[in-house]
Motif scaffolding. Sequence first.
Motif, PDB file in Angstrom:
ATOM      1  N   ASP A 145       0.812  -1.215   0.000  1.00 42.70           N
ATOM      2  CA  ASP A 145       0.000   0.000   0.000  1.00 42.70           C
ATOM      3  C   ASP A 145       0.845   1.264   0.000  1.00 42.70           C
ATOM      4  OD1 ASP A 145      -2.282  -1.492  -0.050  1.00 42.70           O
ATOM      5  OD2 ASP A 145      -2.894  -1.101   2.015  1.00 42.70           O
ATOM      6  N   ASP A 146       1.994   1.219   0.639  1.00 40.82           N
ATOM      7  CA  ASP A 146       2.792   2.444   0.722  1.00 40.82           C
ATOM      8  C   ASP A 146       3.483   2.788  -0.599  1.00 40.82           C
ATOM      9  OD1 ASP A 146       4.812   0.559   0.664  1.00 40.82           O
ATOM     10  OD2 ASP A 146       5.516   0.934   2.710  1.00 40.82           O
ATOM     11  N   GLU A 147       3.382   1.902  -1.584  1.00 39.91           N
ATOM     12  CA  GLU A 147       3.935   2.196  -2.909  1.00 39.91           C
ATOM     13  C   GLU A 147       2.893   2.812  -3.844  1.00 39.91           C
ATOM     14  OE1 GLU A 147       7.241  -1.430  -3.147  1.00 39.91           O
ATOM     15  OE2 GLU A 147       5.270  -1.674  -4.093  1.00 39.91           O
ATOM     16  N   ILE A 148       1.629   2.838  -3.422  1.00 39.10           N
ATOM     17  CA  ILE A 148       0.551   3.286  -4.307  1.00 39.10           C
ATOM     18  C   ILE A 148       0.718   4.743  -4.708  1.00 39.10           C
ATOM     19  CG2 ILE A 148      -1.923   3.793  -4.393  1.00 39.10           C
ATOM     20  CD1 ILE A 148      -2.398   1.226  -2.798  1.00 39.10           C
ATOM     21  N   GLU A 149       0.926   5.617  -3.755  1.00 41.30           N
ATOM     22  CA  GLU A 149       0.960   7.046  -4.027  1.00 41.30           C
ATOM     23  C   GLU A 149       2.023   7.408  -5.067  1.00 41.30           C
ATOM     24  OE1 GLU A 149      -0.160  10.985  -3.927  1.00 41.30           O
ATOM     25  OE2 GLU A 149      -1.155   9.305  -2.924  1.00 41.30           O
ATOM     26  N   GLY A 150       3.233   6.948  -4.858  1.00 39.37           N
ATOM     27  CA  GLY A 150       4.299   7.280  -5.788  1.00 39.37           C
ATOM     28  C   GLY A 150       4.077   6.703  -7.166  1.00 39.37           C
ATOM     29  N   ALA A 151       3.652   5.447  -7.214  1.00 39.71           N
ATOM     30  CA  ALA A 151       3.452   4.792  -8.501  1.00 39.71           C
ATOM     31  C   ALA A 151       2.346   5.466  -9.309  1.00 39.71           C
ATOM     32  CB  ALA A 151       3.119   3.315  -8.283  1.00 39.71           C
ATOM     33  N   VAL A 152       1.227   5.768  -8.664  1.00 39.50           N
ATOM     34  CA  VAL A 152       0.118   6.406  -9.365  1.00 39.50           C
ATOM     35  C   VAL A 152       0.507   7.807  -9.823  1.00 39.50           C
ATOM     36  CG1 VAL A 152      -2.229   7.323  -9.087  1.00 39.50           C
ATOM     37  CG2 VAL A 152      -1.665   5.033  -8.237  1.00 39.50           C
ATOM     38  N   THR A 153       1.171   8.554  -8.981  1.00 41.32           N
ATOM     39  CA  THR A 153       1.585   9.913  -9.340  1.00 41.32           C
ATOM     40  C   THR A 153       2.510   9.907 -10.552  1.00 41.32           C
ATOM     41  OG1 THR A 153       1.380  10.646  -7.043  1.00 41.32           O
ATOM     42  CG2 THR A 153       2.724  12.000  -8.507  1.00 41.32           C
ATOM     43  N   ARG A 154       3.504   9.020 -10.539  1.00 37.71           N
ATOM     44  CA  ARG A 154       4.435   8.959 -11.666  1.00 37.71           C
ATOM     45  C   ARG A 154       3.739   8.482 -12.941  1.00 37.71           C
ATOM     46  NH1 ARG A 154       7.612   6.931  -7.387  1.00 37.71           N
ATOM     47  NH2 ARG A 154       7.117   4.776  -7.985  1.00 37.71           N
TER      48      ARG A 154
END
Length: 569
Positions: free
Chosen positions: A535-544
């Motif tokens: 879950d903590d990888e969601i924000e960065g991955a979606v933003t990029r």
Amino acid sequence: MPISERSGAPSTPGAEHVGLAIARSLERHGVDRVFTVPGESYLAVLDGLYDTAIHNVVCRQEGGAAYMADAYGRATGSVGVAMVTRGPGAANAFVAVHTAWQDAAPLVLFVGLIPAPDRDREAFQEFDPRAWFGSQAKRVFVLDAPERASEVVAEAFHAARSGRQGPVIVGLPEDIVASGFAGAIVDPYPVAEGAVSPDQLAALEEQLAQARRPLVFMTGEGWDAESVATLQLAAERLELPVMADWHATWRIATSSPAYIGQSAFGGPPHAVRALGEADLVVCVGGGLTDTATDSYRVAHAPGSRTVVLSGDAALRGHHGRVDEHLLATPRVAVQALAQLAARTTPEASAPAAAHDANGSAPRAAWSTELRADFLASRAVLAPSAPAGVASMTRLTARIADLFPDPIIAMGAGNHGAWGALFDSTSSPSELAPRNGSMGYSIPGATAAALAHPHRNVLALAGDGEFLMNGQELATAVQEGAAFLAVVMDNGQFGTIRIHQEREYPGRVSGTQVTNPSFAGLAAAYGAHAEEVSSDDEIEGAVTRALAAVASGQVALVHVHVDPAVLLPE
């Protein structure tokens, strides 16, 4: 010399041959894109396209090409056009023909054939197009008279668009399309849209006035954005709850107080209840199929009436009673409803029988209750995922925040349940096969991005579904089609696993798969790629990923999920 004045002389490169006549005819019908996998059997048509403004989208597999054409037709409200070669090429394209047939989507598939003199000799890649496609197409043409080339195109487009829309096959013998053209370019044939007579309108007005629990079922193709907006305004004014068909391309905004969601197999309880309790069902665009009625299990309320407004005189696929059938396309049908809305309101027109003893209108309460149930069905939780996987609900919620009002393309699979969590304010809103076919997501998203380059486009794919046509990412990159793809990796054919656990609990068999790195595949195709395992990888991955889409790229997010979570939490 004009093409209509040419003799039947053999073709030379660049000459005005039958292939050019077909290309010119497509231009006359407003075609701006065709989706192809090239083949030697229709080289003359490819040559003809060279001299037109039609853009040829060269695909990687015939199934993907035909799916793209199907999706492009739905997304633009026009006829999708695909071209494939004989034998194996036609076989690969068949999946999209079946989809267009069951979904009533307008598609014209041109299929190269062996030279006419070689028939019935088991020639290389020979097959009988009428035998293959006869049960799954509205018409099957074989062009044997060169001078009729443009006329056949006009007949094919007319058949695809008229009545209950659907696929049409045009067989092109290799020698015929390479020969000289001596005919004329034919204009498009007009398509009858039907009408609602004054008497029919008055009868519908009376039935709506008497109904305490009316329901509008919105289905089929043949819609456009103006018709959708017209229906939404009419439904809101008349306090008519609107249910959309499963995987409906065109539907009113999810923010509308009239919208109560989509029907589906095993759909949300409020949708099943709405159909079962309604005392008047008004179907616009088509009828009630097995999908909407949960495999024909939904029983209508005693005394309930059904009115169908559609262009299909045969009412193909409709289940249950029909009290009135008005032959009218969606555009004409919603204009009739708009007339009623413009001159009446439920409070002014409904008789005393349509009100409770205290004077309140049960219709308003019915519509409000269904709307509340719809909103509750979307208010899912998003618990933290265990180590090594991510929450699909959290991921899609974040995408919905940053990527509003997308056109969602998806094939069959339980991953589609997450698509229902997105808000939609514009139509078209979804491109998905109602016949439960897999492999549609990437071709559908490619077509949507080309048709609507200023809209957000999201391909929502499962791991099994993606691998059926994921190679069309190469086509998307080649065409500069910018969209976001999400691949939900749970290592199984999840929908079948659900059925398996229900029918044969504890006996998992034939539904588990070992997957490649979908992010690695996407990168190899030239797309921006992200992989999410927590879950903590969601924000960065979606933003990029969304930044890449904004810059004009295709971006793919490969998300590893818990195999036990088969529906939104």
